[in-house]
Design a protein around this motif. Structure first.
Motif, PDB file in Angstrom:
ATOM      1  N   UNK A  28      -7.944   6.253  -2.577  1.00 36.77           N
ATOM      2  CA  UNK A  28      -7.548   4.924  -2.097  1.00 36.77           C
ATOM      3  C   UNK A  28      -6.882   4.130  -3.217  1.00 36.77           C
ATOM      4  N   UNK A  29      -7.455   4.204  -4.427  1.00 36.79           N
ATOM      5  CA  UNK A  29      -6.866   3.500  -5.566  1.00 36.79           C
ATOM      6  C   UNK A  29      -5.477   4.040  -5.890  1.00 36.79           C
ATOM      7  N   UNK A  30      -5.326   5.365  -5.851  1.00 39.10           N
ATOM      8  CA  UNK A  30      -4.009   5.971  -6.101  1.00 39.10           C
ATOM      9  C   UNK A  30      -2.989   5.509  -5.072  1.00 39.10           C
ATOM     10  N   UNK A  31      -3.415   5.420  -3.826  1.00 39.30           N
ATOM     11  CA  UNK A  31      -2.517   4.986  -2.762  1.00 39.30           C
ATOM     12  C   UNK A  31      -2.046   3.554  -2.999  1.00 39.30           C
ATOM     13  N   UNK A  32      -2.956   2.690  -3.431  1.00 36.84           N
ATOM     14  CA  UNK A  32      -2.577   1.305  -3.715  1.00 36.84           C
ATOM     15  C   UNK A  32      -1.621   1.216  -4.909  1.00 36.84           C
ATOM     16  N   UNK A  33      -1.859   2.046  -5.912  1.00 40.87           N
ATOM     17  CA  UNK A  33      -0.965   2.059  -7.077  1.00 40.87           C
ATOM     18  C   UNK A  33       0.435   2.514  -6.677  1.00 40.87           C
ATOM     19  N   UNK A  34       0.524   3.540  -5.834  1.00 38.11           N
ATOM     20  CA  UNK A  34       1.826   4.021  -5.369  1.00 38.11           C
ATOM     21  C   UNK A  34       2.570   2.914  -4.629  1.00 38.11           C
ATOM     22  N   UNK A  35       1.856   2.179  -3.779  1.00 38.24           N
ATOM     23  CA  UNK A  35       2.482   1.071  -3.054  1.00 38.24           C
ATOM     24  C   UNK A  35       2.975  -0.002  -4.019  1.00 38.24           C
ATOM     25  N   UNK A  36       2.175  -0.286  -5.049  1.00 39.51           N
ATOM     26  CA  UNK A  36       2.596  -1.268  -6.038  1.00 39.51           C
ATOM     27  C   UNK A  36       3.850  -0.833  -6.771  1.00 39.51           C
ATOM     28  N   UNK A  37       3.934   0.452  -7.107  1.00 42.71           N
ATOM     29  CA  UNK A  37       5.126   0.974  -7.782  1.00 42.71           C
ATOM     30  C   UNK A  37       6.342   0.879  -6.871  1.00 42.71           C
ATOM     31  N   UNK A  38       6.163   1.189  -5.576  1.00 45.78           N
ATOM     32  CA  UNK A  38       7.274   1.082  -4.621  1.00 45.78           C
ATOM     33  C   UNK A  38       7.805  -0.350  -4.576  1.00 45.78           C
ATOM     34  N   UNK A  39       6.896  -1.313  -4.530  1.00 44.06           N
ATOM     35  CA  UNK A  39       7.317  -2.718  -4.496  1.00 44.06           C
ATOM     36  C   UNK A  39       8.097  -3.085  -5.750  1.00 44.06           C
ATOM     37  N   UNK A  40       7.592  -2.668  -6.924  1.00 47.32           N
ATOM     38  CA  UNK A  40       8.261  -3.004  -8.175  1.00 47.32           C
ATOM     39  C   UNK A  40       9.642  -2.348  -8.266  1.00 47.32           C
ATOM     40  N   UNK A  41       9.754  -1.119  -7.790  1.00 45.24           N
ATOM     41  CA  UNK A  41      11.044  -0.427  -7.847  1.00 45.24           C
ATOM     42  C   UNK A  41      12.089  -1.186  -7.045  1.00 45.24           C
ATOM     43  N   UNK A  42      11.735  -1.639  -5.853  1.00 44.72           N
ATOM     44  CA  UNK A  42      12.701  -2.370  -5.039  1.00 44.72           C
ATOM     45  C   UNK A  42      13.027  -3.739  -5.645  1.00 44.72           C
ATOM     46  N   UNK A 288      11.163   1.315   5.966  1.00 41.32           N
ATOM     47  CA  UNK A 288      11.034   2.734   6.313  1.00 41.32           C
ATOM     48  C   UNK A 288      10.700   3.581   5.085  1.00 41.32           C
ATOM     49  N   UNK A 289      11.299   3.263   3.945  1.00 43.12           N
ATOM     50  CA  UNK A 289      10.969   3.986   2.713  1.00 43.12           C
ATOM     51  C   UNK A 289       9.500   3.769   2.351  1.00 43.12           C
ATOM     52  N   UNK A 290       9.041   2.533   2.434  1.00 47.96           N
ATOM     53  CA  UNK A 290       7.652   2.226   2.093  1.00 47.96           C
ATOM     54  C   UNK A 290       6.684   2.947   3.016  1.00 47.96           C
ATOM     55  N   UNK A 291       6.957   2.934   4.310  1.00 41.81           N
ATOM     56  CA  UNK A 291       6.078   3.592   5.272  1.00 41.81           C
ATOM     57  C   UNK A 291       6.072   5.105   5.061  1.00 41.81           C
ATOM     58  N   UNK A 292       7.226   5.668   4.756  1.00 41.29           N
ATOM     59  CA  UNK A 292       7.316   7.115   4.539  1.00 41.29           C
ATOM     60  C   UNK A 292       6.522   7.529   3.308  1.00 41.29           C
ATOM     61  N   UNK A 293       6.697   6.806   2.213  1.00 38.42           N
ATOM     62  CA  UNK A 293       5.953   7.134   0.993  1.00 38.42           C
ATOM     63  C   UNK A 293       4.462   6.933   1.181  1.00 38.42           C
ATOM     64  N   UNK A 294       4.077   5.900   1.925  1.00 36.85           N
ATOM     65  CA  UNK A 294       2.660   5.657   2.186  1.00 36.85           C
ATOM     66  C   UNK A 294       2.045   6.833   2.937  1.00 36.85           C
ATOM     67  N   UNK A 295       2.672   7.266   4.004  1.00 37.01           N
ATOM     68  CA  UNK A 295       2.130   8.352   4.822  1.00 37.01           C
ATOM     69  C   UNK A 295       2.129   9.665   4.041  1.00 37.01           C
ATOM     70  N   UNK A 296       3.214   9.964   3.324  1.00 34.70           N
ATOM     71  CA  UNK A 296       3.288  11.207   2.557  1.00 34.70           C
ATOM     72  C   UNK A 296       2.214  11.246   1.469  1.00 34.70           C
ATOM     73  N   UNK A 297       2.018  10.122   0.768  1.00 31.32           N
ATOM     74  CA  UNK A 297       0.988  10.061  -0.271  1.00 31.32           C
ATOM     75  C   UNK A 297      -0.402  10.217   0.331  1.00 31.32           C
ATOM     76  N   UNK A 298      -0.645   9.580   1.485  1.00 29.02           N
ATOM     77  CA  UNK A 298      -1.945   9.690   2.149  1.00 29.02           C
ATOM     78  C   UNK A 298      -2.235  11.130   2.553  1.00 29.02           C
ATOM     79  N   UNK A 299      -1.226  11.841   3.042  1.00 26.51           N
ATOM     80  CA  UNK A 299      -1.409  13.244   3.435  1.00 26.51           C
ATOM     81  C   UNK A 299      -1.749  14.101   2.217  1.00 26.51           C
ATOM     82  N   UNK A 300      -1.037  13.891   1.119  1.00 25.17           N
ATOM     83  CA  UNK A 300      -1.285  14.676  -0.091  1.00 25.17           C
ATOM     84  C   UNK A 300      -2.687  14.402  -0.640  1.00 25.17           C
ATOM     85  N   UNK A 301      -3.090  13.157  -0.693  1.00 29.20           N
ATOM     86  CA  UNK A 301      -4.420  12.815  -1.194  1.00 29.20           C
ATOM     87  C   UNK A 301      -5.513  13.377  -0.287  1.00 29.20           C
ATOM     88  N   UNK A 302      -5.292  13.348   1.015  1.00 30.73           N
ATOM     89  CA  UNK A 302      -6.272  13.933   1.940  1.00 30.73           C
ATOM     90  C   UNK A 302      -6.388  15.440   1.720  1.00 30.73           C
TER      91      UNK A 302
END
Length: 323
Positions: A28-42, A288-302
């Motif tokens: 869960x923490x990794x997923x939140x960090x990935x989302x934070x990085x996505x926001x900063x990149x944009x 769409x980029x944010x949602x795609x990265x969120x779902x892909x990261x969640x699948x990998x972590x699971x």
């Protein structure tokens, strides 16, 4: 006379359950960090309004769109709104699809999972069979030839193998379609193209695991008892070699979920989240980029969490630590 009151023992979680909970918390923490990085990149890439709208949009249109999307708000307020929406699975409307971004991704996710699962099954069946065959015959000419073929296969880029298969089996000899989805035939070429490199890697790992296990004392004892070769392979050899096989197979499945589908889906026009991600980046569709990265990261972590649990089931000697 006083009566001693015995304190009730504190309930403690088992080490296995505590390890699983820690893994879930880390995911869960990794997923939140990935989302934070996505926001900063944009944020770093520049004005989202200017990048999203057509190049001939006027300044008034850009300013109006920026205000409507909240891009004029302070960065911290935008960040809070973005993270809150992500937790609620609300990434906003896709500017290209015209509907909620998470719905677009969830529509494409089954196609990617089908492709990755089919590829993994092909990889596991072929890789384990060839690796076991080579390990039992280690040192022979056939083993050396198979190692060379496996080394070549593991270094083949997926886009190259995909193009070769299209030319050979879809253009020159039109057996399979060049792209698309919806039929079993359309699944053959992309799954085989994506399976070639991991098969090469898995063959090597299985061979080494089988070869080393064959030299273990318990294998010598099993063969000295006159047990048949097929029984020995099933009951002793593959069971002892299961952990490294599952480890590499799990890593390959994770790699397929992260990057393999992006390349192959683009080559074969497969309507999954990999191709969707590429299209969203080209059109600067932030939602769409944010949602795609969120779902892909969640699948990998699971997948990683499930693999951890599987390791412990296969080999109870694996240390999980104490809470």
């Amino acid at each position: 006379m006083t009566t001693a009151v015995l304190a009730e023992p504190r309930t403690r979680l088992s080490p296995t359950l505590a390890h699983i909970l820690r893994r879930i918390g880390s995911a869960v923490l990794t997923l939140l960090v990935v989302l934070g990085v996505v926001f900063l990149v944009f944020q770093v890439l520049g004005d989202p309004a200017r990048r999203t709208l057509p190049i001939n949009a006027s300044e008034e249109q850009v300013a109006s769109y920026r205000a409507a999307m909240g891009y004029d708000d302070p960065v911290l307020e935008q960040f809070w709104r973005f993270m809150r929406g992500a937790v609620l699975l609300d990434f906003g409307q896709s500017t290209t699809a015209g509907r909620p971004a998470i719905a677009v991704v969830m529509d494409a996710l089954p196609n990617s999972l089908l492709l990755a699962t089919t590829t993994f099954v092909i990889t596991a069946l072929v890789g384990i069979a060839l690796g076991t065959w080579a390990g039992v015959r280690a040192g022979t000419t056939a083993d050396r030839v198979l190692q060379a073929v496996g080394a070549f296969a593991s270094s083949v880029p997926e886009f190259w193998s995909g193009l070769v298969l299209i030319i050979a089996l879809a253009v020159t000899v039109p057996i399979f379609p060049t792209g698309g989805s919806g039929t079993a035939a359309a699944l053959v070429l992309p799954s085989v193209a994506m399976a070639i490199p991991p098969i090469g890697r898995l063959v090597y790992v299985v061979r080494e695991s089988v070869r080393s296990t064959m030299a273990e004392p318990f294998m010598l004892v099993a063969r000295s008892k006159g047990l048949g070769s097929s029984y020995t392979l099933r009951a002793h050899l593959l069971r002892a070699a299961a952990v490294p096989i599952v480890s590499v197979g799990g890593l390959e499945l994770t790699r397929l979920a992260i990057g393999g589908v992006v390349v192959i889906e683009s080559v074969f026009a497969w309507p999954g989240i990999g191709r969707l991600y590429v299209q969203a980046m080209q059109r600067y569709d932030i939602a769409l980029v944010s949602a795609t990265l969120f779902v892909a990261t969640a699948v990998v972590l699971a997948l990683n969490t499930l693999l951890d649990i599987l390791y412990m089931k296969l080999d109870p000697r694996i240390e999980v630590g104490t809470p």
